[in-house]
Enzyme design. Structure first.
Site, PDB file in Angstrom:
ATOM      1  N   HIS A 230      45.344  69.559  79.410  1.00 27.02           N
ATOM      2  CA  HIS A 230      44.924  70.742  80.160  1.00 27.02           C
ATOM      3  C   HIS A 230      43.415  70.872  80.297  1.00 27.02           C
ATOM      4  CE1 HIS A 230      48.924  71.556  80.967  1.00 27.02           C
ATOM      5  NE2 HIS A 230      49.261  71.691  79.707  1.00 27.02           N
TER       6      HIS A 230
ATOM      7  N   ARG B 259      51.043  61.207  83.840  1.00 25.64           N
ATOM      8  CA  ARG B 259      52.231  61.495  84.669  1.00 25.64           C
ATOM      9  C   ARG B 259      52.265  60.577  85.873  1.00 25.64           C
ATOM     10  NH1 ARG B 259      54.839  66.653  83.926  1.00 25.64           N
ATOM     11  NH2 ARG B 259      55.697  66.172  85.965  1.00 25.64           N
TER      12      ARG B 259
ATOM     13  N   HIS C 123      47.022  65.466  86.134  1.00 21.90           N
ATOM     14  CA  HIS C 123      45.884  65.838  85.270  1.00 21.90           C
ATOM     15  C   HIS C 123      45.185  64.585  84.706  1.00 21.90           C
ATOM     16  CE1 HIS C 123      49.251  65.781  82.482  1.00 21.90           C
ATOM     17  NE2 HIS C 123      49.629  67.018  82.700  1.00 21.90           N
TER      18      HIS C 123
ATOM     19  N   THR D  82      55.740  71.738  83.347  1.00 20.71           N
ATOM     20  CA  THR D  82      55.451  70.958  82.151  1.00 20.71           C
ATOM     21  C   THR D  82      56.743  70.267  81.772  1.00 20.71           C
ATOM     22  OG1 THR D  82      54.721  71.066  79.839  1.00 20.71           O
ATOM     23  CG2 THR D  82      55.886  72.977  80.669  1.00 20.71           C
ATOM     24  N   THR D  83      56.701  69.398  80.747  1.00 19.49           N
ATOM     25  CA  THR D  83      57.899  68.650  80.381  1.00 19.49           C
ATOM     26  C   THR D  83      59.031  69.620  80.043  1.00 19.49           C
ATOM     27  OG1 THR D  83      56.367  67.101  79.378  1.00 19.49           O
ATOM     28  CG2 THR D  83      58.697  66.736  78.962  1.00 19.49           C
TER      29      THR D  83
ATOM     30  N   GLU E 271      60.265  63.167  68.347  1.00 17.93           N
ATOM     31  CA  GLU E 271      59.495  64.408  68.427  1.00 17.93           C
ATOM     32  C   GLU E 271      60.470  65.491  68.852  1.00 17.93           C
ATOM     33  OE1 GLU E 271      55.782  64.410  70.582  1.00 17.93           O
ATOM     34  OE2 GLU E 271      55.848  66.596  70.828  1.00 17.93           O
TER      35      GLU E 271
ATOM     36  N   HIS F 226      55.608  71.354  71.628  1.00 18.42           N
ATOM     37  CA  HIS F 226      55.821  72.032  72.899  1.00 18.42           C
ATOM     38  C   HIS F 226      55.873  73.542  72.692  1.00 18.42           C
ATOM     39  CE1 HIS F 226      56.692  72.582  77.076  1.00 18.42           C
ATOM     40  NE2 HIS F 226      56.472  71.301  77.243  1.00 18.42           N
TER      41      HIS F 226
ATOM     42  N   GLY G  10      48.981  71.450  72.614  1.00 18.65           N
ATOM     43  CA  GLY G  10      48.010  71.334  73.692  1.00 18.65           C
ATOM     44  C   GLY G  10      47.554  72.675  74.233  1.00 18.65           C
ATOM     45  N   HIS G  11      48.433  73.321  74.985  1.00 15.92           N
ATOM     46  CA  HIS G  11      48.031  74.470  75.792  1.00 15.92           C
ATOM     47  C   HIS G  11      47.369  75.585  74.985  1.00 15.92           C
ATOM     48  CE1 HIS G  11      48.573  77.960  78.475  1.00 15.92           C
ATOM     49  NE2 HIS G  11      48.292  77.073  79.403  1.00 15.92           N
TER      50      HIS G  11
END
Ligand code: PXP
Length: 238
Positions: free
Chosen positions: A10, A45, A50, A100-101, A151, A191, A213-214
């Site tokens: 991000h 991706r 990104h 997102t995933t 994961e 996530h 991440g976010h």
């Protein structure tokens, strides 16, 4: 103690808002490592919305901790992974329209193909992780095709609308982490984790690593990367 992997996608999302050079996810990775993260994660991706190929090549050069490349199980991505040789590849499902995933990889339905991809990556000295829903059939399939790690997808936990839903999902993650460990798999999770909902996940001792991440990148915009990483590490390492 759990390890923290920072997903820098991000930072690149903000850069791509102007298709320019800043902010640079590679610089963010360097500062995050100086601030104490245990690894850097990025998702190349198919649509390159990104992270770009160049970012990945530069991250391979500069990351000193551990580089985890998230990617779809496609021929194109396997070729890139074999060229770059990140420390780890995490195979994720990918749909063009998604924000997102969404959801985990369906290893059960795509067993033969995923097995072949895992074999190719492992033959090139890449540790392979599969991003899965906390579901026993998926985890058993991951063990059978000799993945190194799973994961566990914490999205349902993170987005649960009430405490009941959250604690049910937490228990599911806990029992699947135990099951995966018994099958000889390493376990990570990620996530939707943030500075609040990460706390209960820390009690699950089978989880070796969190990929976030976010929430950290969002905080970094407000208070800086060093402090954003430091506050998460304080929670995780307490
Ligand atoms: N793990 C995987 C496999 C992901 O796809 C993502 C999102 O790219 C994350 C972790 C990090 O999720 P978030 O940005 O919600 O922290």
């Amino acid at each position: 103690m759990m390890r923290l992997g920072l997903n820098v996608d991000h930072v690149a999302t903000v850069r791509e808002a102007r298709r320019g050079r800043v902010p640079d996810p590679v610089a963010a990775a360097v500062i995050a490592e100086m601030s104490g993260v245990d690894g850097i994660v990025c998702h190349l991706r198919e649509d390159r919305r990104h992270i770009k190929d160049k970012d990945l090549f530069l991250l391979k050069e500069v990351v000193k901790t551990h580089l985890n490349l998230e990617m779809a199980a496609t021929d194109e991505m396997v070729n890139i992974a074999i060229e770059v040789v990140p420390d780890m590849v995490t195979l994720v499902p990918e749909k063009r329209e998604e924000l997102t995933t969404e959801g985990g990889l369906d290893v059960v339905s795509n067993f033969d193909w995923i097995e072949e991809v895992v074999r190719q990556l492992r033959n090139n000295n890449i540790v392979v992780s599969l991003f899965l829903e906390p579901d026993i059939d998926q985890i058993k399939a991951a063990a059978k095709l000799q993945a190194d790690y799973v994961e566990l997808h914490t999205g349902i936990y993170a987005n649960a609308e009430d405490m009941g839903g959250m604690s049910d999902e937490l228990e599911r993650i806990r029992s699947m982490a135990m099951g995966a460990t018994k099958l000889g798999l390493g376990v990570s999770a990620g996530h939707g984790l943030d500075y609040h909902n990460v706390r209960d996940i820390l009690d699950i001792e089978q989880i070796e690593e969190l990929n976030i991440g976010h929430s950290i990148v969002s905080k970094a915009i407000m208070v800086g990367m060093e402090r954003a990483v430091g506050e998460m590490l304080d929670i995780i390492r307490k």
